[in-house]
Enzyme design. Structure first.
Site, PDB file in Angstrom:
ATOM      1  N   HIS A  66      42.935  39.308  37.993  1.00  0.00           N
ATOM      2  CA  HIS A  66      43.725  40.525  37.822  1.00  0.00           C
ATOM      3  C   HIS A  66      44.851  40.311  36.802  1.00  0.00           C
ATOM      4  O   HIS A  66      45.130  41.165  35.955  1.00  0.00           O
ATOM      5  CB  HIS A  66      44.295  40.920  39.199  1.00  0.00           C
ATOM      6  CG  HIS A  66      45.273  42.048  39.146  1.00  0.00           C
ATOM      7  ND1 HIS A  66      46.629  41.852  39.227  1.00  0.00           N
ATOM      8  CD2 HIS A  66      45.091  43.389  39.001  1.00  0.00           C
ATOM      9  CE1 HIS A  66      47.239  43.020  39.145  1.00  0.00           C
ATOM     10  NE2 HIS A  66      46.336  43.964  39.014  1.00  0.00           N
ATOM     11  N   GLU A  69      43.394  40.428  33.423  1.00  0.00           N
ATOM     12  CA  GLU A  69      43.130  41.826  33.025  1.00  0.00           C
ATOM     13  C   GLU A  69      44.402  42.449  32.436  1.00  0.00           C
ATOM     14  O   GLU A  69      44.370  43.068  31.369  1.00  0.00           O
ATOM     15  CB  GLU A  69      42.645  42.612  34.247  1.00  0.00           C
ATOM     16  CG  GLU A  69      42.510  44.115  34.047  1.00  0.00           C
ATOM     17  CD  GLU A  69      43.233  44.907  35.122  1.00  0.00           C
ATOM     18  OE1 GLU A  69      44.163  45.657  34.773  1.00  0.00           O
ATOM     19  OE2 GLU A  69      42.881  44.783  36.316  1.00  0.00           O
ATOM     20  N   HIS A  70      45.551  42.253  33.109  1.00  0.00           N
ATOM     21  CA  HIS A  70      46.813  42.799  32.590  1.00  0.00           C
ATOM     22  C   HIS A  70      47.129  42.229  31.207  1.00  0.00           C
ATOM     23  O   HIS A  70      47.512  42.950  30.302  1.00  0.00           O
ATOM     24  CB  HIS A  70      47.974  42.430  33.531  1.00  0.00           C
ATOM     25  CG  HIS A  70      48.202  43.423  34.628  1.00  0.00           C
ATOM     26  ND1 HIS A  70      49.404  44.050  34.813  1.00  0.00           N
ATOM     27  CD2 HIS A  70      47.380  43.903  35.599  1.00  0.00           C
ATOM     28  CE1 HIS A  70      49.331  44.864  35.867  1.00  0.00           C
ATOM     29  NE2 HIS A  70      48.104  44.785  36.357  1.00  0.00           N
ATOM     30  N   GLU A 141      53.397  45.718  41.728  1.00  0.00           N
ATOM     31  CA  GLU A 141      52.076  46.244  42.098  1.00  0.00           C
ATOM     32  C   GLU A 141      51.671  45.698  43.481  1.00  0.00           C
ATOM     33  O   GLU A 141      51.154  46.430  44.328  1.00  0.00           O
ATOM     34  CB  GLU A 141      51.038  45.857  41.030  1.00  0.00           C
ATOM     35  CG  GLU A 141      49.698  46.519  41.242  1.00  0.00           C
ATOM     36  CD  GLU A 141      48.676  46.191  40.152  1.00  0.00           C
ATOM     37  OE1 GLU A 141      49.004  45.430  39.216  1.00  0.00           O
ATOM     38  OE2 GLU A 141      47.542  46.694  40.247  1.00  0.00           O
TER      39      GLU A 141
END
Lengths: 429, 425
Positions: A66, A69-70, A141
């Site tokens: 993740h 991905e950012h 998040e």
């Protein structure tokens, strides 16, 4: 070798090809639509934190896929978001247990945007400063998800169902684990998984397949295959615990009651179709059990059921809000026993199958649904038409056998998120 | 700019009368697998009626004269290849709409059978001795109570509702369209049925339909199904939302729910009429401020300051309100508010870069164009235009956006003031 599949009932076509670079392409033409979408999926998700490459076994901090991905949205010249916006596209990405997907949608300049998509996913730009900066954003998040009771009740269900393995971890990691991530680790994981042979490109819209294949051929270089392999431990068939509960600020208990997949030999498409149809027969909206629970006020309109799976995991889950989730579990188990003994009523089977066929056809209304569904199916080595075929060919004997083998009490768990006291006060205000 | 016309105008119908106070709107499109049919009963949003109106869907969804249980209703939908039937209340500005919704595949008579069912649910609900069934009414009361209480499950939504409740406490917009727990005590089956009869009698009714259908056949069908003598005579059209504008210092409201992450909502008011020359400029202003990853709020608060994961702004056209919302650590509430105000001040001074200007225009125009590919977005756009009496199509709005000048944005930003903020921790 290009393959075209059609389905008369669906009234759609799909073009599939694996290109020389190794990337697999799926193109679903939708004439009359103004919007076009491309999704680049990498078979690399949060479940890949333990992996093997070049004979070495590596462990990544929780949340690595993740975080990566950012950070793929960094560019040394101009922010990736802005590059797409300048060409009239909006871009975004998401990470699941099994895959990461980058996608854009646009009306004009599709091929220019497709070039940008292929380009930015192949060009990582990590610096110490931009990695540190991201930690604050991802921490927020993670905090956002920890306030989301629907997410918590699902994550806790995985804690109860699985003895070990990556489904027990948060996709985004924890506030502590993301602190361990460095630009070197990001690059190491990027190089281990971001290879064309581990990727798929899915395009949906009023598009020309030939031109797309050509553009993608030019956009990806052939590279020697070097993709990391996932490492999983042996998962017992029984659930780790039958019940798990957490208190949060909710107004009424939320629950998820899941049956863990234990059959990894049967075809995945057939399992998905028969599990969805079966869940409907057990407690779907027209079933006697649903009606009696609804009339009693034991469940409300949030009650739902689904089969969620990847190539190495799966679960049928009944979820909703209820004052008494334990009683809901008891009634579901009793209905499953009754159906196992008395057999599935053919008219209930026909009605549930009809409903799911209609729902599946309806899912082809929207470009973004089509793309997301195909990305998910790519991670399972399936395409959209495999699943349509599976719904069409679903049969009572298959469903009956699945009922007897999948809905077992020992492989089930109930997860409940129940109200905290201060919250009850707030609700009563 | 050449615009692909995906909602075919040739067969479209705009506000054709199909009965007393009833109008049919049809958006013809050949590309979808399904067609959608919405019936909207329009009511003023008032504290007296909000709860009773919100209760109705819970009863109307439960049974009809022919299909007297929820199981039988759901079986009808299963038989229509997984057709979707729903009834709910929707808040549009200061109106509360009671909506019946059906979506179904269009082959053979599948869709029209769905319409027949909508008629049955709307005009022949299950009654016993001239009232709704007691147990269904009681069930709807409990379920609405649960729905209202469950708002706290979604902290971002809760913070938004509380902001509007506090900021617009003397306006109908501050009333919840979900109703109030304390008002449920008065809801009994006979009174609720009487209330529903009054609504059927006196509300303007809009039928909005989208899909690949023949417009003449649709019109005939709707007329024959719904144009019945159920005594509609004193139809009263709910008034339009009032725009309040009187600059003042910001009010800050706070609440603690032991959340992991804090939520902040900021309500801003502008002096812009819902319909008129400034509306397209206001859309663009909102886009520059907080819509999407190139907006001022996103680039400053997330990308530069790492304060949050999400931050955005939404323009509430009916009320000329801009809502800014974000999830942020409570210790940063003050900083978030200060920085958001700074970004607005920059827009007031015309500090908008060429990239911000160009990107916002492109994003906004593409979203308006692409909306035609999404059935619910196309219906919503049309419905809002109709409720406001605005005859512009999406293409007309796009043309107007293309003519907006930088000075228009600064001038409108100059009218913005932060009325209230709600901080949830």
């Amino acid at each position: 070798m290009e393959e075209m599949k059609s389905n008369a009932l669906l009234g759609e076509n799909i073009f599939i090809d694996r290109l020389p670079s190794g990337i697999k392409c799926y193109i679903i033409p939708k004439s009359g639509y103004v919007e076009k979408q491309a999704m680049l999926a990498v078979r690399y998700g949060s479940a890949d934190s333990s992996y093997q490459i070049d004979g070495r076994r590596l462990e990544a901090p929780e949340g690595m896929a993740h975080f990566l991905e950012h950070k793929m949205f960094e560019d040394d010249k101009m922010a990736v978001f802005e590059q797409f916006t300048m060409q009239g596209a909006s871009v975004n990405a998401f990470t699941t247990y099994t895959h990461t997907a980058y996608y854009f949608s646009c009306i004009d300049n599709f091929y220019e945007n497709l070039g940008l998509l292929m380009d930015f996913v192949q060009k990582p730009h990590f610096t110490d400063a931009n990695v540190e900066k991201e930690k604050g954003i991802i921490a927020q998040e993670i905090q956002m998800y920890s306030d989301n009771p629907s997410w918590k009740v699902y994550m806790n269900l995985n804690q109860a169902l699985y003895h070990q393995g990556p489904l027990r971890d948060n996709i985004a990691g924890t506030l502590e684990s993301i602190q361990e991530i460095t630009k070197e680790l990001l690059l190491e994981n990027y190089n281990a998984f971001y290879h064309p042979s581990n990727m798929a490109l899915i395009c949906v819209g009023d598009l020309d397949p030939v031109k797309i294949f050509q553009t993608v051929n030019e956009g990806f270089m052939e590279k020697p295959a070097r993709v990391a392999g996932r490492i999983f431990g042996e998962e017992p068939a029984c659930a780790k615990m039958s019940y798990i509960e957490e208190k949060l600020s909710v107004s009424m208990p939320l629950f998820e009651f899941g049956f863990k997949e234990t059959d990894f030999k049967s075809g995945l498409a057939g399992k998905i179709a028969s599990s969805k149809i079966l869940a409907d027969i057990i407690a779907g909206e027209s079933s006697p059990l649903y009606v009696s629970m609804y009339d009693e006020g034991l469940i409300d309109d949030s009650f739902a059921m689904d089969y969620l799976c990847g190539s190495f995991y799966g679960a049928t889950i009944f979820s909703g809000a209820s004052r008494d989730p334990i009683r809901v579990r008891g009634l579901l188990m009793a209905e499953i026993s009754r159906l196992a003994q008395e057999g599935i009523d053919p008219s209930r089977f026909a009605a549930a199958k009809r409903k799911h066929l209609g729902k599946y056809i309806r899912s082809f209304n929207m470009i973004d649904h089509i793309g997301v569904n195909q990305v998910d199916l790519f991670s399972k080595d399936l395409d959209l038409f495999d699943l349509m075929d599976a719904f069409q060919s679903a049969s009572i004997p298959d469903a009956q056998s699945r009922l007897n083998n999948h809905f077992l009490e020992e492989s089930s768990a109930l997860s409940v998120v129940s109200p905290m006291d201060p919250c009850l006060r707030a609700a009563a205000k | 700019m050449s615009m692909p016309q995906t909602i075919e105008k040739s067969q479209a119908i705009n506000a054709v009368p199909v009965g007393e106070g009833m109008r049919l709107h049809f958006l013809h499109s050949t590309k979808f697998k399904t067609a959608i049919f919405c019936v909207l009963l329009r009511r003023s949003l008032t504290r007296e009626d909000a709860t009773l109106n919100a209760l109705l869907p819970g009863v109307l969804r439960r049974g009809t004269s022919k299909h007297d249980t929820i199981g039988k209703i759901n079986a009808v939908m299963e038989d229509l290849y997984g057709g979707v039937f729903d009834c709910q209340t929707i808040k549009k500005g200061e109106q509360q709409l009671i909506q019946f919704y059906f979506e179904g595949l269009t082959f053979h008579d599948n869709f029209y059978r769905g319409l027949e069912f909508v008629k049955e649910a709307m005009l022949s609900p299950l009654t016993i001795n001239g009232a709704f069934k007691d147990s269904y009414c009681a069930g709807a009361v409990n379920s609405l109570k649960d729905d209202i209480s469950s708002l706290i499950n979604n902290k971002a939504e809760y913070a938004k509702e509380r902001l509007f409740e506090c900021m617009c406490k003397n306006e109908p917009f501050g009333i919840s369209a979900d109703g109030y727990i304390e008002d449920l005590a008065f809801a009994k089956a006979p009174e609720l049925y009487k209330h529903y009869m009054k609504i059927l009698d006196a509300s303007p009714i809009e039928f909005v339909c989208l899909g690949n259908l023949d417009s003449d056949e649709l019109q005939d069908k709707v007329k024959s199904l719904f144009d019945r003598p159920f005594g509609r005579k004193a139809i009263s059209v709910p008034p339009s939302a009032q725009i309040r504008y009187s600059p003042k210092p910001i009010d800050i409201y706070r609440e603690n729910l032991n959340s992991s992450q804090g939520k902040i909502c900021i309500g801003l008011r502008a002096e812009v009429q819902s319909v008129g020359p400034d509306f397209p400029a206001m859309l663009l202003l909102n886009e520059i401020l907080g819509s999407g990853p190139n907006s001022k709020l996103f680039t400053r608060l997330r990308e530069k300051e790492s304060l949050c994961y999400y931050v955005n702004s939404v323009f509430y056209r009916f009320k000329s309100i801009i809502l800014i919302q974000s999830g942020v650590a409570p210790e940063n509430f003050g900083r978030m508010l200060d920085l958001a105000i700074q970004e607005i001040d920059d827009i007031k001074c015309g500090k908008i870069s060429e990239a911000e200007w160009g990107n916002a225009r492109k994003s906004l125009i593409n979203r308006l164009r692409g909306g035609q590919d999404y059935p619910s977005a196309a219906i919503d756009f049309y419905t809002v235009q109709h409720l406001l009496g605005d005859t512009d199509t999406a293409n007309d709005v796009i043309e107007k956006i293309e003519k907006v000048a930088l000075e228009d944005i600064s001038r409108l930003a100059g009218t913005l003031y932060a009325d209230a903020a709600f901080e949830l921790s």
